[in-house]
Every structure is written in structure tokens, then in C-alpha cells.
Design a protein around this motif. Structure first.
Motif, short mmCIF file in Angstrom:
data_model
loop_
_atom_site.label_atom_id
_atom_site.label_comp_id
_atom_site.label_asym_id
_atom_site.label_seq_id
_atom_site.Cartn_x
_atom_site.Cartn_y
_atom_site.Cartn_z
N LEU A 230 1.04 -1.10 -0.20
CA LEU A 230 -0.04 -0.24 -0.35
C LEU A 230 0.47 1.05 0.21
O LEU A 230 1.89 1.58 0.38
N TYR A 231 0.43 2.32 -0.39
CA TYR A 231 1.59 3.33 -0.91
C TYR A 231 0.47 4.55 -0.74
O TYR A 231 -1.01 4.68 -0.93
N LYS A 232 0.45 6.05 0.34
CA LYS A 232 0.05 7.32 -0.21
C LYS A 232 1.49 8.34 0.82
O LYS A 232 1.88 7.68 1.84
N PRO A 233 0.66 9.13 -0.01
CA PRO A 233 2.32 10.03 0.19
C PRO A 233 2.43 10.80 1.61
O PRO A 233 3.26 11.00 1.78
N ASP A 234 0.86 10.95 1.73
CA ASP A 234 1.04 11.42 3.63
C ASP A 234 1.30 11.32 4.40
O ASP A 234 1.35 11.12 5.50
N TRP A 235 1.62 9.74 4.58
CA TRP A 235 2.08 8.82 5.69
C TRP A 235 2.71 9.20 6.37
O TRP A 235 4.32 9.26 5.72
N HIS A 236 3.32 9.33 7.90
CA HIS A 236 4.08 9.17 8.73
C HIS A 236 5.08 8.19 8.15
O HIS A 236 5.21 6.95 8.79
N LYS A 237 6.68 8.71 8.23
CA LYS A 237 7.70 7.47 7.48
C LYS A 237 8.31 6.60 8.35
O LYS A 237 8.53 5.87 8.84
N GLY A 238 7.86 7.25 9.74
CA GLY A 238 8.85 6.07 11.63
C GLY A 238 7.74 5.67 11.97
O GLY A 238 8.20 5.31 12.62
N VAL A 239 7.04 5.13 10.81
CA VAL A 239 5.66 3.98 11.64
C VAL A 239 5.22 2.69 10.31
O VAL A 239 4.88 1.80 10.74
N VAL A 240 5.72 3.23 9.74
CA VAL A 240 4.69 2.57 8.36
C VAL A 240 5.39 0.65 8.74
O VAL A 240 4.76 -0.46 7.90
N GLY A 241 6.59 -0.02 9.30
CA GLY A 241 7.08 -0.66 10.27
C GLY A 241 6.31 -1.44 10.25
O GLY A 241 5.76 -2.56 10.93
N ILE A 242 5.76 -0.13 12.10
CA ILE A 242 4.40 -0.84 12.71
C ILE A 242 3.10 -1.10 11.99
O ILE A 242 2.74 -1.75 12.39
N VAL A 243 2.54 0.38 10.91
CA VAL A 243 1.82 -0.81 10.55
C VAL A 243 1.77 -1.68 9.99
O VAL A 243 0.98 -2.99 9.87
N ALA A 244 2.86 -2.27 8.86
CA ALA A 244 2.89 -2.85 8.26
C ALA A 244 3.34 -4.56 9.60
O ALA A 244 2.60 -5.17 9.13
N SER A 245 3.59 -4.46 10.80
CA SER A 245 3.21 -5.27 11.73
C SER A 245 2.15 -5.41 11.88
O SER A 245 1.76 -6.89 11.92
N ARG A 246 1.47 -4.77 11.82
CA ARG A 246 -0.30 -4.79 12.93
C ARG A 246 -1.11 -5.12 11.62
O ARG A 246 -1.47 -6.00 12.41
N LEU A 247 -1.18 -5.22 10.35
CA LEU A 247 -2.02 -5.64 8.88
C LEU A 247 -1.62 -6.99 9.07
O LEU A 247 -3.17 -7.72 8.83
N ILE A 248 -0.40 -7.18 9.68
CA ILE A 248 -0.02 -9.23 9.65
C ILE A 248 -0.52 -9.61 11.27
O ILE A 248 -1.49 -10.60 10.83
#
Length: 567
Positions: A352-370
Motif C-alpha cells: 500500500l502507498y499513500k504519500p502523506d503517511w508518516h515514515k516513522g511508523v510504516v514498519g509498525i503499520v505493516a506488522s499490525r496489518l499482519i
């Protein structure tokens, strides 16, 4: 989410031999054998780890060179820069080495690269800072082993490097004056899985010995070492277990002011465990680098004044609050994106890609989705400095780094390991990357890996769940990779008539088994969809861990239920 149940294999002969010498419950011997304990002495070291069990730091390749170069720098009044990564392992390591050396020598600073302006590892800005400010010795912690180009450039400008790193080295090593990394092929150090802070601890231990300081000079930092071990998810075996055991003891008895401030702000009252360090302390430390500047974390760890430490800790606490709010909102947006697009819903991967998402939490979000929504290899992308940057996370058994490697022609940069990776790419390449990554995953992943797996240590009977059994089970702490909390399976239990729903979300279990008259209680969070299995009064199987629950001032054993299955 449907789950696979896999029961670990047993070794009856080894279990029987161990049981003959330990004279404890046979199932406890089974758990020990599964964790590599086959003799009385190995079990004694497991249950009673002492600091005397740690290996001599001088065995580590280049330790003599590292200590001599620091001694030389102090003797010559050179400027020393302690350089580390912006995560928990890096900041605890920098704090440990910097604070120890700073008690002996004033001409020393520390440097943490900015997550967004500089990125991971030895940055060009960092080396320029060292050059422009006349630092002639840089000690790196938790990074540097792959920075051959940068360290070569630094050497040409008269800057020496001592590298303390635990990541896997390449065939060509940087031209440092000393490299402390047990994973070097020719390093004789017996334990290979130290954290970055663990290697820093070994350096200060050796230095303390060399100049005749007492061992307690290094022990002061054991709570930082335990925090790094917990947060960096290194194996909880060997030296890591010894360091974590004694680090936890220090956390609970005499923590550094910075750790104490974080504990107070988190509201924790009970004895802290590794789990508390992972889920309560580490996120607050990590939030400094994710939301702003990780130097704050180092400043917290080296602060000796409790009032000042509390002021810094409050900033980290607020950063973590902001981080939770941001990653919660992004996770919600990501789930809605998938739910509103059937083509995304049915894929074998999530990109998933959205240009306004915060770079500092994208790894956490990936883990949460899984973990909570879509159990499949996941990449979350956002825009950062005109480039698309992202973090990947994987499911058990699938090598996400290899999958990304097969898309390398679409990427600017990438790196990582089996279960986690990062990458950058041009915005125009995002659709092609989404398509290619899905194609790679769909054609290579075993479909079974897309069903979450629960690895069960052993079957058990309800009658075995006694205070005596649990008292020994508690001594398996500290828990972590290769020594996870034991998971049990009990078959053919029935509702005693007292199981019930709580808040329409959770199940409060009360179950019996066979002719055993005593009912055993348990809690299953967010398992209301399984209540029909319980209330049918038909036998079912249950997977759980054993825990303590305090009610009206009294401690009782209870099952923390992970999953149930009808016959």
C-alpha cells in the motif's frame, strides 16, 4: 483468523534422562530439552545464570586493538566520537559506552544520525561532522560493519574507526583499526548472538579490566543491556540470557534514573519482565527517533539527576503518544483501502502507498496489518524527500528480503533480512513494484504459510496445572526468541457451566477434563466468535499459556487462551 496448530516434536529418551537427575515434572523436562538443556549442569545454568558465566571479553577478535586505541586516544588527548543507530539497541549502546568513557575522560561526544535527514548507519553528514570538529577516533555501536566506502573516506581524512556491530559482515570489511563483531568468520568468541549494546558492554568490561576498575563499573549499565536485548529480538540464550536476567534484576532493584522515569510514567507497579521492556519501555525509546531526534533517548539514559531525567522521559512519553495515534490512524486507513478494493482483498501480498503517511511508523503499520488483519507479506510505502520509502514485514517461513531482491530493477535502494526489510524507489515505479511483488509472492509462497501458525510446546492435562508446576515454569524467564513462553494444548475439555462472555468481546472460561473434579479458569481476549463452541457443552481442545491472576488480593493460576477448536 483461522490458525494452524503445530505441536513440537518430543525426545522421550533425553526427557527421561533429564527427569532422573532433576526430579521435576516430566513436562518441565520436556520444555527444557526443547530449549537445548540435556543435563543437570545445563539446566542449572539455565535456571541460575550468574555473571561469572559470561565469556572473557578478551577472546573477541580485535578487543586488544580496540582497548589500546582508546587508551592511546585518552593519553594523547584526542577527541573521541561515539556514533550509534537511532533505535533502542543503538541508543542504549551509545549511552553505555559514552557514559562509561565520559566518567574517565572529558574530550568525548556522541552522535546519533537523524532518521529522516541521514538514514541508517554511518552517514556522510556524520563523518563530515567528525572531520570538521577534529575528531580522530570514532567508535560505532550497532552499525558500521557494511560502511566500507564511508570508513575508507574517513581514513583518508585521518579519522580512525572502532566498529562494534552484530550484523552479518560482508566478504570485504571496512578499514577500521578494530572490528568487534563475533559474526566475523575468524572471530573465536563463543557466543555469536549479542546485541549491539551487548558488544558495547563487552568493550567497557575489557577496558575496565585493563585499567583496574572493579567489575561493578560495567554492571551499572546492565539495565540498558537488558533493554537492548529485549527490543532487538535477539535469541534469549547463552550470554543474552545471563545479561537479560541480571539486567532485569537491576531494572527492578536499582534502575538508572532514565529507566526509572520511563517506568514511573508508564504506570507499571509490578515486577518488570522482558515483555514489559519490549511493549512498554522500548516503544517510548524508539519514539524519540521515529517522531523527532533519537539524541533525546541517549540524553535520558546518561542523565543522573532524577528530576531532569523525568523531564526528558515526559518528552519521549509524549512522542510515543503521538506515534500511537499516528500509527493507529494509518492502520485504519490501510485496512479501509483493502476492504474497499476486492482486488486488494484477494491478493497474496499487501503493498500500500499513500504519500502523506508518516515514515516513522510504516514498519509498525505493516506488522499490525499482519498480526490483526491480513496475514501475508506486507509493505507500507510513503513519500519522503521526493522518493518513495517503505518497510516490509513477513509471515513465518517466507523470506521477504529475497522477494524484494527479485524486484531490484524497480528499486533505488533496499536492504534487510528474512522477516523485515526497507526500500526506496521512484514514485512512478510504485504500480509496477506492487504488481511484481505480488507476482513473486503468489508464485513462490507455500499457501500454508498464509495461515497463522501456533507452535505448541506440549500437550498437558488440567490436573498438571498446579502452583508447584507454575513456580518452576516462572523460572523460564527471561523469555524471548529460542526461549518463548511455553504454549500448551489440552484436549477434550468441557464447559463447567460457568463460562461466560465479558463485554460481548472476551470469554471467561471455566472448564473441566475427564474425571478431574476441579474446574480450571481462563481468559480469552477477543474470542467471542468462539463462544458457541464453549456453550455447546460438547468437548473441545484449547491452546493456552499459564499465567497468574490477582483477584481480591489473592493470586490464582489461570489459562490465557490463545485458540480453541471443536471436534
Amino acid at each position: 483468523m483461522q490458525k494452524r496448530w503445530t505441536v513440537r516434536s518430543y525426545q522421550p529418551k533425553q526427557e527421561a534422562l533429564l527427569q532422573a537427575s532433576l526430579r521435576i515434572h516430566p513436562l518441565l523436562c520436556r520444555l527444557l530439552v526443547q530449549r537445548g538443556m540435556h543435563t543437570y549442569d545445563e539446566s542449572r545454568l539455565f535456571f541460575r545464570p550468574t555473571l561469572a558465566d559470561l565469556h572473557d571479553p578478551w577472546i573477541m577478535k580485535d578487543m586488544d586493538k580496540a582497548v589500546s586505541r582508546i587508551e592511546q586516544a585518552i593519553f594523547r588527548h584526542e577527541k573521541i566520537l561515539v556514533f550509534g543507530d537511532y533505535d533502542v539497541d543503538g541508543t542504549t549502546a551509545v549511552a553505555t559506552v559514552f557514559d562509561f568513557l565520559h566518567t574517565l575522560y572529558n574530550n568525548i561526544e556522541f552522535y546519533i544520525p537523524h532518521r529522516y535527514r541521514e538514514g541508517y548507519g554511518i552517514s556522510a553528514q556524520g563523518i563530515e561532522y567528525a572531520r570538521d570538529n577534529d575528531f580522530s577516533l570514532v567508535i560505532t555501536l550497532d552499525c558500521g560493519i557494511k560502511a566500507t566506502e564511508q570508513i575508507t573516506w574517513a581514513a583518508e581524512h585521518g579519522i580512525d574507526f572502532i566498529i562494534c556491530d552484530h550484523h552479518l559482515p560482508d566478504a570485504i570489511l571496512p578499514p577500521a583499526v578494530a572490528i568487534l563483531n563475533p559474526k566475523q568468520y575468524d572471530c573465536p568468541y563463543p557466543y555469536k548472538e549479542l546485541s549491539g549494546c551487548g558488544i558495547g558492554y563487552k568493550l567497557i568490561t575489557a577496558f575496565a579490566q585493563k585499567i583496574g576498575l572493579p567489575e561493578s563499573a560495567a554492571h551499572r549499565y546492565l539495565d540498558l543491556v537488558a533493554t537492548s536485548i529485549a527490543a532487538d529480538i535477539v535469541p534469549m540464550t547463552g550470554e543474552n540470557r545471563v545479561l537479560a536476567f541480571h539486567g532485569l534484576k537491576k531494572v527492578n532493584e536499582s534502575p538508572l534514573p532514565g529507566i526509572q522515569a520511563l517506568i514511573q510514567l508508564s504506570g507499571l507497579k509490578e515486577q518488570l519482565t522482558i515483555s514489559n521492556l519490549v511493549f512498554v519501555i522500548a516503544p517510548r525509546v524508539n519514539a524519540a527517533g521515529r517522531m523527532d531526534d533519537a539524541r533525546k533517548a541517549v540524553n535520558l539514559f546518561i542523565e543522573n539527576d532524577m528530576e531532569k531525567a523525568m523531564e526528558i522521559a515526559k518528552v519521549l512519553h509524549a512522542d510515543n503518544f503521538d506515534r500511537k495515534e499516528i500509527d493507529g490512524n494509518i492502520t485504519k486507513e490501510a485496512v479501509e483501502l483493502i476492504q474497499n478494493d476486492t482486488t486488494l482483498h484477494n491478493k497474496k501480498s499487501t503493498v500500500l502507498y499513500k504519500p502523506d503517511w508518516h515514515k516513522g511508523v510504516v514498519g509498525i503499520v505493516a506488522s499490525r496489518l499482519i498480526d490483526k488483519y491480513y496475514y501475508r507479506p506486507t509493505i507500507i510505502l510513503t513519500l519522503s524527500n521526493d522518493k518513495v520509502a517503505g518497510s516490509a514485514r513477513s509471515v513465518i517461513g517466507f523470506n521477504v528480503y529475497e522477494a524484494i531482491h527479485k524486484c531490484k530493477d524497480l528499486l533505488e535502494n533496499y536492504g534487510g533480512h528474512f522477516y523485515a526489510a526497507g526500500m526506496t524507489l521512484k514514485p512512478e515505479n510504485v504500480p509496477a513494484f506492487q504488481e511484481r511483488f505480488e507476482e513473486v509472492v503468489a508464485t513462490t509462497i507455500n499457501p500454508e504459510l498464509l495461515i497463522p501458525e501456533i507452535t505448541i510446546d506440549t500437550e498437558i492435562s488440567l490436573k498438571d496445572i498446579t502452583p508447584a508446576f507454575f513456580n518452576i515454569l516462572k523460572q523460564f524467564e527471561p523469555l524471548g526468541p529460542d526461549n518463548q513462553r511455553p504454549i500448551f494444548l489440552v484436549r477434550n475439555v468441557v464447559d463447567s457451566g460457568y463460562s461466560r462472555l465479558i463485554k460481548d468481546e472476551h470469554i471467561k472460561f471455566s472448564v473441566k477434563q475427564g474425571r478431574h473434579p476441579m474446574a480450571v479458569t481462563g481468559i480469552g481476549f477477543y474470542m467471542s466468535d468462539k463462544f458457541s463452541i464453549v456453550s455447546s457443552r460438547q468437548p473441545f481442545d484449547m491452546v493456552f499459556t499459564i499465567d497468574e491472576n490477582e483477584w481480591n488480593g489473592k493470586m490464582n493460576l489461570q489459562m490465557k487462551v490463545i485458540d480453541i477448536r471443536s471436534h
